[in-house]
Enzyme design. Structure first.
Site, PDB file in Angstrom:
ATOM      1  N   ARG A 180      -9.047  -0.029   7.776  1.00  0.00           N
ATOM      2  CA  ARG A 180      -9.957   1.105   7.520  1.00  0.00           C
ATOM      3  C   ARG A 180     -10.292   2.097   8.653  1.00  0.00           C
ATOM      4  NH1 ARG A 180     -14.307  -1.311   3.069  1.00  0.00           N
ATOM      5  NH2 ARG A 180     -14.515   0.960   2.400  1.00  0.00           N
ATOM      6  N   CYS A 181      -9.355   2.600   9.200  1.00  0.00           N
ATOM      7  CA  CYS A 181      -9.127   3.767  10.299  1.00  0.00           C
ATOM      8  C   CYS A 181      -7.891   4.059  10.197  1.00  0.00           C
ATOM      9  CB  CYS A 181      -9.711   3.353  11.526  1.00  0.00           C
ATOM     10  SG  CYS A 181      -8.452   2.402  12.476  1.00  0.00           S
TER      11      CYS A 181
ATOM     12  N   GLU B 193     -12.684   5.109   4.657  1.00  0.00           N
ATOM     13  CA  GLU B 193     -12.729   4.453   6.032  1.00  0.00           C
ATOM     14  C   GLU B 193     -13.872   4.871   6.850  1.00  0.00           C
ATOM     15  OE1 GLU B 193      -9.672   6.687   8.502  1.00  0.00           O
ATOM     16  OE2 GLU B 193      -8.902   5.333   7.174  1.00  0.00           O
TER      17      GLU B 193
ATOM     18  N   GLN C  93       0.666  -1.263  -0.009  1.00  0.00           N
ATOM     19  CA  GLN C  93      -0.074   0.175  -0.063  1.00  0.00           C
ATOM     20  C   GLN C  93       0.829   1.210  -0.018  1.00  0.00           C
ATOM     21  OE1 GLN C  93      -3.073  -2.024   3.063  1.00  0.00           O
ATOM     22  NE2 GLN C  93      -3.490   0.069   2.881  1.00  0.00           N
TER      23      GLN C  93
END
Ligand code: CDP
Length: 792
Positions: A375-376, A745, A228
């Site tokens: 996702r945060c 997110e 990523q």
């Protein structure tokens, strides 16, 4: 979809700029099986790596005998930590400034830790040979919770670290302790909550993988890798291996989901690269599903204590938080150095109050490294969950409606930019509007009436609310960095003579639709149709430096870089257009791809005419070409927000709960592609529902990981996932060039509290105030039983 403010598009549909739901251009490739993932890469002479992992969570390594494995026909090498030590590669730095064993030398510190690697002609030979490696361990007692880790008699897990005398990994603080103490002294009511946010796993469809290809003649290293953050990984690889950075190329091809799992550097990448260096042939490593679930990229595992001080009118006066996290054996997630409380200081939520004090402590345990931004952004999910659970409980304590107590405490629209008691400056928001829309959509008043009417008959209806504020888009660079690298991002735009363009980015999509949305930003700013813009990401030799995609930073930072560079090219294009039209630059007008002379709309040239002229017919003295690169350093982060309402029916006999309605109103500023934003929200809500209802990874008392497969670790399918009803408000970010905030997110951050609050709401009249996630029927049933027993 309900909206109260729709962004006005400034481009026609055929250009497809900001605000158009352009169909995802990458999907033709991705959904027809033409995606190109790491495992699709096959190189001449390629070898395969399989990893031997520790069966126990904690123990000294007495001996490792690799002779039998090395003798298997087809095995090319067997690597151990001792062999890597010779190259200085037995340990590596992590993105959060800790160290991590590549292959264990002294001790194993979690079940599934990498101990040895077999490199063979085929994956089957490599996996078979693993069984022949004989490792003798001297087992040590495992430490399986932060509470155990901090006990006086706890074994020291990181005994190899100089100066490490206990299992503390970090302690951070934010806010003002004295002011908070004063707020609590003045309070009429103090509401307390102790809760655990369980360990979970991002579980992307594609596991982690790499192919390391060292060219023995040139010493150039190409690593195809599920990354990523390819540029950061290249720099770290250069630092770890000592190879010159210009000789390292990281290629991150299509990624089958990341969700934070593919941010850290894993031992598999390093061992494959070391093996390729030593052997002189390409080496592929592909994790199995179980390896992915037990050894890489865990998230959450937070034990949280919160206290909210209020006056009798329900006005919040202060917040106290003590948070204890289980980070596993190595602190290995990406931790921006100056997020003082690891972003837990956003725990003050969407509310206006003067004082807060937050302490967050991290501990080492005998579990795989955790804490990834699943996702945060670095613990925002947990923080948002805590404050929304506390506010809901405060409503019950004071007998105020849960929606009303939020309305009384929201930061008001006119208070933005708003500085929170822990020092964040929220850019913009209209929280009452989002909550009101959600309440209207769900029919809140009627539902409350239905709930009250059904209670005498034993019917249990719950209405849960969560109003969250997120923080995404790190930097700014002077305040935020990872491993010393400032958190900016970049975009390079090249417009070719035929008017088509290529956009190269420092961020890396894992399925979020960047090839479409970033092309739309160019279309918006230059008028080149989005379908004429190719977006390229993930190849460090061919894209400008960037910090990568995680924590919803692509749009706030990479998207801003794209808009700025497109605007710069438009400035140059305006000069060329004026030259072509033999007019003054000041007389030029611009409208979606066309430059015309003010007052004479017939006198015009298109962006395509200008692009050709940039290479063929320039004003005297102007540099040729229509290209440029911009490195964007955001002046502040962006703060998307939303209000979610969940309605559940709880079976009073079994504790089974079912979602009747789920309404989600999100505000991520200007939406580049409303359809893609909806898709992001659907995905995030499904993940939030999974965490609240079924998803957790735990460990037995021997440290065995329960959750190593999809029979034990539950990922909801379309069958279990409830239907979502979406609404939108649009409050642009004042400092983002196109007014966008991130959204990737938000729904996962915002929704778990709404689901849990809904179940609590159904039982609140019985006195139930907490059920830990996942809220499984057995937990609900026993909370009901205890509450009834307490009521006599
Ligand atoms: O960093 P990441 O791509 O995961 O998250 P993001 O920046 O929030 O973007 C997720 C997707 O939604 C991307 O394709 C964005 O361009 C798109 N998006 C959008 O269309 N409008 C927004 N205001 C925010 C995101």
């Amino acid at each position: 979809m309900t909206t109260d403010t729709v962004h006005q598009t400034t481009t026609p549909a055929e250009i497809g700029g900001v605000g158009h739901s352009v169909r995802r251009m990458e999907d033709d490739r991705l959904i027809q099986g033409d995606g190109h993932y790491v495992d699709d890469i096959v190189l001449p002479g390629m070898l395969h790596l399989a990893m031997l992992r520790s069966p126990i969570p904690h123990g000294r390594i007495v001996s490792i005998d690799t002779a039998a494995a090395a003798a298997v026909p087809g095995v090319v090498a067997v690597l151990t930590g001792a062999a890597l030590e010779g190259y200085g590669l037995a340990w590596m730095p992590t993105l959060s400034g800790d160290t991590q064993a590549v292959l264990a030398t002294d001790k194993v510190r979690f079940q599934g830790q990498e101990v040895a690697a077999v490199i063979a002609e085929s994956p089957y030979i490599a996996y078979d040979a693993l069984d022949l490696i004989d490792v003798e361990y001297d087992a040590l007692p495992p430490v399986l919770s932060p509470q155990q880790a901090l006990a006086d008699d706890a074994p020291l897990i990181r005994d190899e670290k100089e100066g490490q005398t206990d299992n503390r990994c970090y302690q951070w603080e934010a806010g003002d302790k004295e002011a908070t103490d004063r707020a609590f002294e003045a309070a009429d009511v103090v509401v307390t909550l102790d809760t655990h946010y369980p360990r979970s796993h991002p579980a992307p469809l594609e596991t982690c993988a790499c192919v390391a290809d060292v060219n023995p003649a040139t010493k150039h290293v190409t690593i195809y890798m599920t990354s990523q953050a390819p540029h950061v990984h290249r720099t770290l690889f250069a630092m770890v291996t000592g190879l010159p950075e210009q000789n390292i190329r990281i290629v991150s091809p299509d990624i089958g989901g990341g969700f934070g799992n593919k941010v850290p550097i894993y031992p598999g990448y390093v061992v494959a690269t070391a093996a390729s260096l030593v052997i002189g042939r390409p080496v592929k490593w592909v994790e199995t599903r179980t390896e992915n679930l037990i050894s890489t990229g865990f998230a959450r595992d937070y034990h949280m204590h919160g206290e909210l001080a209020l006056n009798s009118d329900g006005k919040i006066l202060g917040l106290r938080v003590d948070m204890l996290s289980d980070n596993g054996a190595f602190f290995a997630d990406a931790q921006p150095t100056r997020f003082k409380a690891g972003l837990f200081h956003i725990v003050t939520g969407s509310y206006d109050y003067p004082a807060a004090h937050v302490v967050t402590q991290g501990t080492y345990t005998n579990k795989a490294p955790g804490g990834v931004a699943y996702r945060c952004s670095f613990r925002v999910t947990e923080a948002s969950y805590l404050i929304e659970r506390l506010v809901q409980n405060a409503a019950y304590e004071l007998g105020i409606d849960p929606a009303e107590i939020r309305m009384r405490n929201f930061i008001k629209p006119e208070q933005f930019p708003y500085e929170s008691p822990t020092g964040f400056v929220y850019d913009s928001g209209d929280y009452p509007r989002a909550l009101q829309m959600a309440l209207d959509m769900v029919g809140y008043d009627e539902l409350r009436a239905e709930q009250a009417a059904g209670r005498p008959d034993g019917k249990l209806v719950g209405i849960g609310i969560a109003s969250f504020t997120e923080v995404v888009g790190a930097g700014k660079g002077s305040e935020y960095d990872i491993a010393g690298l400032r958190m900016f991002d970049s975009a390079e735009l090249r417009v070719h003579p035929t008017g088509k363009a290529i956009l190269k980015l420092g961020v890396r999509s894992q399925g979020q639709g960047h090839e479409t949305t970033f092309a739309q930003i160019v279309a918006n700013e230059l008028g080149i149709p989005a379908t004429d813009v190719r977006v390229q990401e993930g190849d460090t030799d061919n894209t400008p430096y960037g910090l990568g995609t995680y924590a919803s930073r692509s749009t706030p930072v990479g998207g801003a870089a794209t808009a700025v560079i497109a605007r710069k090219l438009r400035e140059k294009a305006t000069k060329i257009a004026a030259h072509l039209l033999e007019a003054s630059e000041d007389d030029m007008e611009w409208k979606a791809g066309t430059f015309s002379v003010k007052g004479s709309p017939g006198q015009s040239v298109t962006i395509q005419d200008v692009a050709l002229a940039a290479y063929t017919n320039l004003p005297e003295g102007m540099e040729a070409g229509l290209e440029g690169v911009h490195y964007y350093d955001p002046p502040n982060m962006t703060y998307p927000f939303g209000s979610y309402v969940v309605v559940v029916d709880v079976d009073p006999d079994t504790g089974q709960w079912t979602v009747r309605r789920m309404v989600a109103v999100d505000d991520c500023g200007v939406r580049i592609n409303p359809m893609i934003v909806d898709g992001q929200i659907h995905g995030g809500l499904a993940e939030g529902y999974a965490m609240s209802s079924m998803q957790f990874i735990t460990f037995d008392e021997d440290g065995n990981c329960i959750g190593s497969n999809f029979m034990d670790y539950l990922v909801p399918t379309a069958w279990e996932t409830p239907r979502f009803e979406l609404g939108a408000t649009v409050t642009p970010s004042p400092h983002h060039p196109i007014g966008a905030k991130g959204v990737g997110e938000s729904a996962t951050v915002g929704s778990p509290a709404a689901f849990v609050n809904a179940v609590i709401d159904a039982l609140a009249h019985l006195g139930v105030r907490n059920i830990d996630m996942p809220v499984m029927p057995a937990r609900v049933w026993s909370a009901m039983k205890d509450a009834r027993a307490a009521q006599g």
